[in-house]
Design a protein around this motif. Structure first.
Motif, PDB file in Angstrom:
ATOM      1  N   HIS A 104       0.831  -1.201   0.000  1.00  0.00           N
ATOM      2  CA  HIS A 104       0.000   0.000   0.000  1.00  0.00           C
ATOM      3  C   HIS A 104       0.864   1.250   0.000  1.00  0.00           C
ATOM      4  CE1 HIS A 104      -2.566   2.934   2.567  1.00  0.00           C
ATOM      5  NE2 HIS A 104      -2.807   3.157   1.276  1.00  0.00           N
ATOM      6  N   ARG A 105       1.641   1.445   1.088  1.00  0.00           N
ATOM      7  CA  ARG A 105       2.449   2.654   1.202  1.00  0.00           C
ATOM      8  C   ARG A 105       3.885   2.355   1.612  1.00  0.00           C
ATOM      9  NH1 ARG A 105      -0.775   6.984   3.193  1.00  0.00           N
ATOM     10  NH2 ARG A 105       1.149   7.972   3.911  1.00  0.00           N
ATOM     11  N   HIS A 125      -2.042   0.883   8.019  1.00  0.00           N
ATOM     12  CA  HIS A 125      -3.418   1.099   7.558  1.00  0.00           C
ATOM     13  C   HIS A 125      -4.274  -0.166   7.561  1.00  0.00           C
ATOM     14  CE1 HIS A 125      -1.095   4.448   5.680  1.00  0.00           C
ATOM     15  NE2 HIS A 125      -2.143   5.156   6.084  1.00  0.00           N
TER      16      HIS A 125
END
Length: 407
Positions: A104-105, A125
């Motif tokens: 995701h990040r 997250h």
């Protein structure tokens, strides 16, 4: 990559050949001085990262030590490539390797060094991943337009196992399979009963020395006469005990058998250990497949060096491993693991304790030389080193590194 073998020499120059047998063709490695530059040059180390560690199969440890049960995982850093690796024992029994990263990040996915789990949840997250690396759940998935979970699994690293050892390869499609890469040395040890042994000790250190110098200290016995004069006082003063009995080369890998003094007088502690079980010092034979492949007389143990970072030294009733993970041109992480046949009684436990403590003391002696050696090499005063014939393994490693770096 296999080292070329067009030029071979089965009668390597040595004044006293009574204790040395060359069992396989050796490449033409020369007999003269070797440059110190590859041991101290940052530029050369950058080439090693690209030409060796980005292409070779790198051993990370044993399944039984790191992730013995389905659902187990461990995080291992591979500093030489800048990787944080997540090794996972899947519920299907398959060992897999991943980059420890959430897609995701970019957060680190596993934040503990090891554990047991049914899935991985990112602490940033909340994205959830299965043990096979697939993306299982995304919080607020509807907020990601044209999103397909199958495109966002954990990035895998090529992973295979051999005889319970975990290897990774930075290439998505390696030049060789693991079996082909291990070659003849893997065949020599393919029937060795690793699973019958009990892990009795682990020692590790982060040392200010180049990885090649570190390895050089462990695959020759010449230093026995000085470094280990306290640990093995009777053997250290015996002429020729530091000579190998036989040498085998298999592409980038090699194996050296170490001579045992048939007149060795055992200490009281050795006698007690051997009375009840196997110990590291020379004693009664415990016949196992894979030992003493050249059938040498007065054999002690085999030093098996798998390029670029694994040793598997095997003896009568014991074996131990070394791993060398470069951090920089000037620093290496080293780990030793010791194994003995499962103890069936208290007496055999005594033998195990003796081996564990003896090897600990021997390693203190070995490590005492490392940082001083590297500091002197970096001074620039010494331009070359000169391995003798009884240090063929040192010369073979240097030659192999040169072949890979310049390929």
């Amino acid at each position: 990559m296999n080292a070329p073998t067009e030029k071979v020499n089965l009668t390597y120059p040595i004044k006293d050949t009574h204790a040395l047998k060359i069992m396989t063709p050796l490449p033409d490695m020369g007999t003269g001085p070797i440059s110190v530059e590859p041991y101290i040059s940052p530029e050369y180390f950058e080439k090693e990262k690209k030409k060796i560690f980005s292409k070779a199969w790198i051993n990370m440890g044993r399944v039984s030590d790191l992730i013995p049960k389905p659902g187990d995982y461990t995080v291992r850093d591979l500093d030489v490539l800048g990787y944080s690796l997540l090794l996972v024992h899947g519920t299907d029994g398959v060992v897999r390797g991943f980059h420890n990263i959430c897609t995701h990040r970019g957060n680190a996915l596993a934040i503990r060094e090891s554990g047991h789990t049914r899935s991985f949840t990112c602490t940033f997250h909340g994205w959830v991943f299965n043990l096979d690396g697939s993306l299982k759940h995304v919080v607020g998935e509807e907020s990601f337009p044209n999103f397909n979970k199958t495109d966002y699994g954990i990035p895998a690293i090529t992973t295979e196992t051999w005889n319970g050892f975990i290897f990774v390869n930075a290439q998505k499609h390696p030049d060789q399979s693991l079996t082909d890469f291990l070659g003849g040395l893997g065949k020599d040890l393919e029937d060795y009963p690793f699973e019958d042994f009990n892990h009795i000790a682990r020692y590790t250190a982060r040392v200010g020395v180049n990885w090649k110098s570190f390895i050089d200290a462990f695959h020759e016995a010449y230093h026995l006469i000085m470094v280990h004069a306290r640990s093995f006082p009777h053997m250290a003063v015996k002429p020729g005990v530091w000579l190998p009995t036989s040498v085998r080369a298999y592409g980038p890998h090699h194996s050296v058998s170490v001579w045992a003094d048939p007149d060795h007088k055992v200490s009281p502690a050795e006698a007690l250990a051997w009375k009840y079980g196997a110990a590291f010092t020379p004693g009664k034979d415990v016949p196992l497949p894979g030992l003493n492949p050249s059938k040498d007389d007065n054999w002690w143990f085999d030093i098996n060096t798998f390029f670029p970072n694994l040793f598997v030294d095997v003896g009568s009733g014991w074996y131990f491993t070394y791993n060398f993970w470069p951090v920089s041109v000037d620093e290496t992480i080293w780990e030793m693991n010791i194994y003995q046949l499962d103890a069936q009684n208290a007496g055999q436990k005594i033998a195990q304790e003796y081996t564990k403590v003896l090897l600990r003391d021997v390693l203190y002696e070995d490590l005492s030389t490392m940082e001083r050696l590297h500091k002197v090499m970096r001074s620039g005063v010494l331009k070359t080193i000169l391995p003798g014939t009884f240090e063929l393994a040192v010369r073979h490693q240097h030659w192999t590194v040169e072949q890979w770096v310049n390929a």
